[in-house]
Design a protein around this motif. Sequence first.
Motif, PDB file in Angstrom:
ATOM      1  N   ASP B 162       0.827  -1.199   0.110  1.00  0.00           N
ATOM      2  CA  ASP B 162      -0.135  -0.004  -0.008  1.00  0.00           C
ATOM      3  C   ASP B 162       0.824   1.186   0.140  1.00  0.00           C
ATOM      4  O   ASP B 162       0.998   1.993   0.941  1.00  0.00           O
ATOM      5  CB  ASP B 162      -0.979   0.026   1.268  1.00  0.00           C
ATOM      6  N   ASN B 163       1.469   1.271  -1.272  1.00  0.00           N
ATOM      7  CA  ASN B 163       2.425   2.654  -1.218  1.00  0.00           C
ATOM      8  C   ASN B 163       1.893   4.015  -0.656  1.00  0.00           C
ATOM      9  O   ASN B 163       2.602   4.576   0.113  1.00  0.00           O
ATOM     10  CB  ASN B 163       2.951   2.320  -2.470  1.00  0.00           C
ATOM     11  N   ARG B 164       0.818   4.174  -1.223  1.00  0.00           N
ATOM     12  CA  ARG B 164       0.275   5.382  -0.967  1.00  0.00           C
ATOM     13  C   ARG B 164      -0.223   5.534   0.448  1.00  0.00           C
ATOM     14  O   ARG B 164       0.484   6.577   1.088  1.00  0.00           O
ATOM     15  CB  ARG B 164      -1.118   5.685  -1.734  1.00  0.00           C
ATOM     16  N   GLN B 165      -0.649   4.542   1.034  1.00  0.00           N
ATOM     17  CA  GLN B 165      -0.998   4.854   2.585  1.00  0.00           C
ATOM     18  C   GLN B 165       0.458   4.932   3.325  1.00  0.00           C
ATOM     19  O   GLN B 165       0.487   5.600   4.178  1.00  0.00           O
ATOM     20  CB  GLN B 165      -1.654   3.297   2.889  1.00  0.00           C
ATOM     21  N   LYS B 168       1.777   8.224   3.026  1.00  0.00           N
ATOM     22  CA  LYS B 168       0.938   9.083   3.943  1.00  0.00           C
ATOM     23  C   LYS B 168       1.331   9.013   5.295  1.00  0.00           C
ATOM     24  O   LYS B 168       1.504  10.025   5.937  1.00  0.00           O
ATOM     25  CB  LYS B 168      -0.581   8.953   3.532  1.00  0.00           C
ATOM     26  N   LYS B 195       4.681   7.084  -8.249  1.00  0.00           N
ATOM     27  CA  LYS B 195       3.541   7.877  -8.325  1.00  0.00           C
ATOM     28  C   LYS B 195       2.685   7.662  -7.197  1.00  0.00           C
ATOM     29  O   LYS B 195       2.280   8.638  -6.347  1.00  0.00           O
ATOM     30  CB  LYS B 195       2.604   7.542  -9.391  1.00  0.00           C
ATOM     31  N   GLU B 196       2.610   6.520  -6.813  1.00  0.00           N
ATOM     32  CA  GLU B 196       1.727   6.307  -5.553  1.00  0.00           C
ATOM     33  C   GLU B 196       2.217   6.936  -4.270  1.00  0.00           C
ATOM     34  O   GLU B 196       1.719   7.513  -3.509  1.00  0.00           O
ATOM     35  CB  GLU B 196       1.722   4.573  -5.225  1.00  0.00           C
ATOM     36  N   ARG B 197       3.583   6.708  -4.115  1.00  0.00           N
ATOM     37  CA  ARG B 197       4.179   7.355  -3.074  1.00  0.00           C
ATOM     38  C   ARG B 197       4.314   8.575  -2.750  1.00  0.00           C
ATOM     39  O   ARG B 197       4.232   9.295  -1.669  1.00  0.00           O
ATOM     40  CB  ARG B 197       5.586   6.787  -2.782  1.00  0.00           C
ATOM     41  N   LEU B 199       1.863  10.396  -4.452  1.00  0.00           N
ATOM     42  CA  LEU B 199       0.376  10.717  -3.859  1.00  0.00           C
ATOM     43  C   LEU B 199       0.327  10.725  -2.234  1.00  0.00           C
ATOM     44  O   LEU B 199      -0.486  11.466  -1.892  1.00  0.00           O
ATOM     45  CB  LEU B 199      -0.520   9.786  -4.575  1.00  0.00           C
ATOM     46  N   GLY B 200       0.835   9.696  -1.879  1.00  0.00           N
ATOM     47  CA  GLY B 200       0.551   9.626  -0.287  1.00  0.00           C
ATOM     48  C   GLY B 200       1.206  10.948   0.303  1.00  0.00           C
ATOM     49  O   GLY B 200       0.673  11.262   1.264  1.00  0.00           O
ATOM     50  N   ASP B 203      -1.541  13.434  -0.084  1.00  0.00           N
ATOM     51  CA  ASP B 203      -2.197  13.203   0.880  1.00  0.00           C
ATOM     52  C   ASP B 203      -2.205  13.780   1.993  1.00  0.00           C
ATOM     53  O   ASP B 203      -2.932  14.354   2.782  1.00  0.00           O
ATOM     54  CB  ASP B 203      -2.562  11.819   1.090  1.00  0.00           C
TER      55      ASP B 203
END
Lengths: 337, 337
Positions: B162-165, B168, B195-197, B199-200, B203
Amino acid sequence: MATTIKDIVERTGLSLGTVSKYLNGVSVKPKNKVLIDEAVEFLDFKVNLFARGLRTKESKSIGIIIPSLELTFSTKIVAITEKYLAQNGYVVMICVVTGDEEIDSEKLQNLVNQSVDGLLVIPPAKNRFLTTWLEKMKGFIPVIVLDRYLESNVVFDHVVVDNRQAAKKAVTRLLLKGHTRIGIIAGDKGGYTSKERLLGYQDALNSQGVSLKPEYIVYGDFSKKSGYDACQELFELQNVPTAIFVTNYDMTVGALECFNSYQKRIGEDISLIGFDSAEISTILTPKLSMVIQPVDKMAEFVAEELLKAIREPENVKSKSTVFTCELLIEDSIQSIK
Amino acid sequence: MATTIKDIVERTGLSLGTVSKYLNGVSVKPKNKVLIDEAVEFLDFKVNLFARGLRTKESKSIGIIIPSLELTFSTKIVAITEKYLAQNGYVVMICVVTGDEEIDSEKLQNLVNQSVDGLLVIPPAKNRFLTTWLEKMKGFIPVIVLDRYLESNVVFDHVVVDNRQAAKKAVTRLLLKGHTRIGIIAGDKGGYTSKERLLGYQDALNSQGVSLKPEYIVYGDFSKKSGYDACQELFELQNVPTAIFVTNYDMTVGALECFNSYQKRIGEDISLIGFDSAEISTILTPKLSMVIQPVDKMAEFVAEELLKAIREPENVKSKSTVFTCELLIEDSIQSIK
DNA sequence: TTGTAGGCGTTATCAG
DNA sequence: CTGATAACGCCTACAA
């Protein structure tokens, strides 16, 4: 899946023999050459290595036997040899051995069942079982042993590093900086590498006329934890050493953790020389001095050597090749005032 | 070498079929059982996987495709899966892909020529070619993709984090410590993980009502050097960040080297959170805070999953599995007074 | 240079 | 439960 030579035969109208031969480098009429090439392309033909192997006994694969993938040394060897061997059409199979006979014997079994064409071995500390197993294998396929000598009556092709010299150089450097209370974190008591590095330590002391203090020699087992413990032991001596030489990578990491726990500052409180990896050196403050093994060169050498042995088994003679380590000096060692 | 079933036949007086069946788990008369066992033992019989494979199409081998062996993440995955797969009689073949189409295509060719029974893939950042290649393979053997999603119309079995989480969580922690000038060293601009990281990171800023400053976002390419360069860029801003979040292991190492060069003290001068490896954390002073991926769990999961897919190809459905990262907090992040 | 045929060691089918 | 026999796909004499 499965387009076979027969399909090529059908498409080209040629015979099986002709096609097979061309595929194996025998020359055919230019016209047929084109024909076959086209068919191979069109049908997306791939040789079936099972069938080929059944005849030729060759698998186009190499087995790499290593004690761990979490040691930079082994990992790098794998990385570099894989690259080199791949260029020559070989695939690499990994087999991590533990020293536990029961587990290992099964894994080695699996490996040899795959009919690997050659074996590259970095022996673990406990290698009695592996050694006898390798003795059997040596009759059938090339075996090259890296990093440490095997105790065996059979002569293997060995590639090692001048452990003793390297250790001597490192410790001498400490002596020249004025240190006389120098601790060494050695590997397992029995092991070849371990012994050699310890001998180098003694050589250095001898040649500088510094007497050996047994309490400054602490044994680990080349694992990180043992490095921590050994370092701790040194810290708790009445007369704490002013410098420590750690004799492999993992124990170096362990020792660094111990420095952390005891809030000892590298260089300032106690000088430190580690082993193996330059990478770890640069992220520390001060940077860590290290004995660096020429892993890249060694890896390329063994890969070449192995291929040679596979291709010309007739003129292989088992020999020992010794590489020289370099000493990387950074601020983790300082002069005694 | 080469004792074959025929030899067993000769010694036992049984027929080829019977012996073969027993060897494959079909039951035979107890008396014959003993007979065969004895002969196998005595003659040291081993199945010839070439011959077997020729019939069964199975090689008892798994291909592992990875971008590098010098990343702890990949290495650990290999180490753990190798162990698990070996327990089940499989051998692991390594194939390091670079992103360079020419080199890769040949290596992948070699790999598939070996008729591997399944594929475990950690895609490199540049994976266009690999992706189309995998699309072809997926029709024939199970493929599991780890770490990052493939951009493809074909649905793959994905296992990610869960890279984004995770990002974050990390950045939020910095915010809660009072930091508002937080730099991020992101990966390559196009990549999924990268990208995901990022985005986190956004966030976190959003949810704490801190405005995003573009100059605090620096892109690398997940390599050590790029980490160094990116970190340098941040250091040379007018308003140097008070905290930096580095989004993978190699760049973390690079950033640490940069801290060294600039004589910045971790935590005291600038807070730092890295990614991936707990090991590196403990040897630093102060210890490094990190986002830790559950590599062990993931590796075991994919290994199991792959075996399942090989054994029961009928009820395989491609799905995504997401693992949760943990945040390891150490003194490398400190409160803003 | 090309074609033919036998066999590498197993497994699988099908009678017995 | 056992035994004969035909593949599996390829290489390699040998003959043409």
